[in-house]
Scaffold this active site. Structure first.
Site: not given
Lengths: 97, 463
Positions: B51, B126, B150
């Site tokens: 990420k 996310s 997330s």
């Protein structure tokens, strides 16, 4: 200053060091109606004698390290990401003019 | 852990899929290859993606925010180093909701990420970029972070395994933060065995993160035991009762029957709905407040995108106005408001107190259970054009229930349970703190019962 007026939000945003457009302020007014409703929801819960929970666990994970130099960043690395660097320093507009 | 594609093939696959799913911020065409001892590591030559809030020395790390669009870290996050030492090859930085603040992956500086199962739908957020890459099986391990589901919600929407370990199990050093008391590093895999192997690599004490645990890290993969006989599985009834989608309910019911047949001891646990209703506002109050404080260092002065101005203050104001999206600035305003002296007791401190009540009630669910299971999602991934990024108010507790594991720090994962209307939905499995072995064991047993074998059509172009 009237609470939740445009001026109120503009001041709040400026304290946070950014600006808001008129449209963004209108959206925030709607958000804050919800924030205030939530206070009623919170008020309905009795938390007398309850300690705030700051972190998930209270286990001790800290320690005193030796007073020795560790993890230093060389000057050129520290300055690598600054947009304006002059004579080995981060350059910003003059404060005292 | 094995990879279907080698690093070069995986990089090519990422490029092929990028126009369809837009999962990556940066694809690393010439990645650093393992050397020396790393060639014998647990992840030798395995391609992985991170990420874009994980610091990677020399590789742009933006957290999908304009303000960090030019930021190139001069150090590696603890987990970046761990992955490299284990022989992994980092091939991409994946898209996310800006600074982790969102659940759709629609609010990213490089544009929305598309769910590979239906590119008109969100992957969740996310950590949506990592979830989308994993859905296509391009890599066997994709790193994410989980502040309020997330990792786990995107995993459920994309039909993959998503793990949020115990708070403190993996170091957060070098992760661009969102809310420090909730942020947890985790990951996506294709199956539970890989999930167990990944934690063995990533977990462990790091003195750079004072909240990282000193507990020993077991060999989760070697100890993995999928035998369900005698395992105590509690169904979270308060959530089960909210399940209305017929296909989702049928799959959940089928699993319960299969668990009983496999010798598991199945029970029911519940929490008062009045308390559950407080999950979304407590989360938002704490997360927004902590985020406001954490991101005060993003000012364009020492790093990040700088906008011109006549004074230091003007530079900061112009940089932060242009650097953050409207959505993120609004969340900072809300967060800051709850920290005002006159509001702290009735908002921020009150939320922290209710967090403790919620956590105490959640802990009780585990008094006579090895794991607690619940549906991970109650609807399929929403369409991108129908998603609303509600900044405050009116969230249903069943859609936000996985935040309980962030409040408490307990380990939690989601795994695929089936397809509804052609889209994946997931099962949420939770265990007691640092009981990841139990979490993986029971999940491996259930994985065999569920027999998930799904692959989105769009991914077949990379075969």
């Amino acid at each position: 200053m009237e609470k939740f007026s445009a001026e109120y939000f503009r001041k709040l945003a400026n304290d946070l060091k950014f600006d808001l457009s008129d449209e963004e302020i209108e959206d925030l007014k709607r958000d804050f109606a919800e924030v205030e409703k939530q206070v009623d929801l919170f008020d309905a819960i009795d938390t007398a004698g309850v300690e705030p929970m700051v972190y998930p666990f209270e286990a001790e994970t800290i320690f005193l390290r030796e007073d020795a130099e560790a993890d230093t960043l060389p000057q050129n690395d520290a300055l690598k990401n600054a947009a304006d660097v002059r004579m080995g320093h981060v350059h910003v507009p003059k404060v005292v003019k | 852990m094995k990879s279907r594609l080698n690093a070069a093939q995986a990089i090519e696959a990422l490029h092929t899929l990028q126009p369809e799913i837009n999962a990556c911020v940066t694809i690393i065409d010439e990645p650093e290859l393992p050397k020396g001892d790393a060639l014998q590591g647990a992840l030798a030559n395995i391609p992985v993606v991170l990420k874009d809030n994980v610091s990677t020395k020399g590789i742009r790390t933006t957290a999908s925010s304009r303000i960090l669009d030019n930021y190139i870290p001069v150090y590696d996050a603890h987990i970046t180093k761990k992955l490299k030492d284990a022989g992994a090859i980092i091939i991409a930085k994946t898209s996310m909701d800006e600074l982790g603040m969102g659940g759709t992956n629609r609010n990213a500086y490089t544009g929305p990420v598309h769910n590979p199962w239906d590119t008109d739908r969100i992957p969740g957020g996310s950590s949506g970029g990592s979830a989308a890459v994993m859905a296509c099986g391009i890599v066997p391990l994709a790193i994410g972070t989980d502040t309020g589901d997330s990792i786990r919600k995107p995993a459920a929407y994309c039909g993959v395994v998503g793990v949020k370990p115990t708070y403190g199990r993996i170091s957060r050093y070098g992760i661009i933060p969102y809310a420090s008391s909730l942020d947890t590093v985790g990951y996506f895999t294709q199956n539970i065995a890989d999930a167990a192997a990944a934690l063995g690599v990533l977990a462990g004490r790091d003195d750079h993160d004072m909240t990282s645990s000193q507990k020993e890290v077991p060999d989760y993969a070697a100890n993995l035991n999928p035998d369900l006989k005698g395992k105590k599985v509690a169904v979270f009834k308060t959530l089960y009762d909210k399940l209305t989608h017929p296909e989702m309910k049928a799959a959940f019911d089928r699993l319960i029957e299969q668990l009983k047949e496999a010798g598991a001891i199945v029970s029911e646990v519940a929490m008062p709905e009045e308390l559950m209703e407080l999950i979304p506002p407590v989360y938002k109050t704490i997360a927004n407040a902590e985020a406001t404080a954490n991101h005060s260092n993003l000012d364009g002065i020492r790093f990040g995108m700088r906008e011109p101005g006549e004074s230091v203050e003007e530079v900061m104001t112009n940089s932060r106005t242009a650097g953050f999206s409207s959505y993120v600035r609004a969340r900072f305003v809300i967060g800051s408001y709850s920290l005002f002296e006159e509001n702290q007791d009735r908002l921020f401190r009150k939320a922290q107190k209710i967090r403790r009540l919620l956590s105490d009630a959640y802990a009780k669910l585990f008094e006579d259970a090895d794991v607690v299971i619940a549906p991970a999602n109650f609807t399929i991934a929403p369409r991108i054009d129908e998603t609303s990024e509600v900044r405050f108010g009116n969230d249903r507790f069943e859609d936000e229930h996985m935040q309980l594991a962030n409040f408490t720090g307990y380990p939690s994962l989601t795994m695929p349970l089936g397809l509804a209307d052609g889209m994946p939905f997931g099962l949420n499995v939770n265990a007691k703190p640092f009981e990841e072995q139990t979490l993986f064991d029971v999940s491996a047993g259930m994985e065999a019962l569920i027999g998930w074998k799904g692959e989105p059509e769009v991914c077949q172009t990379i075969r």
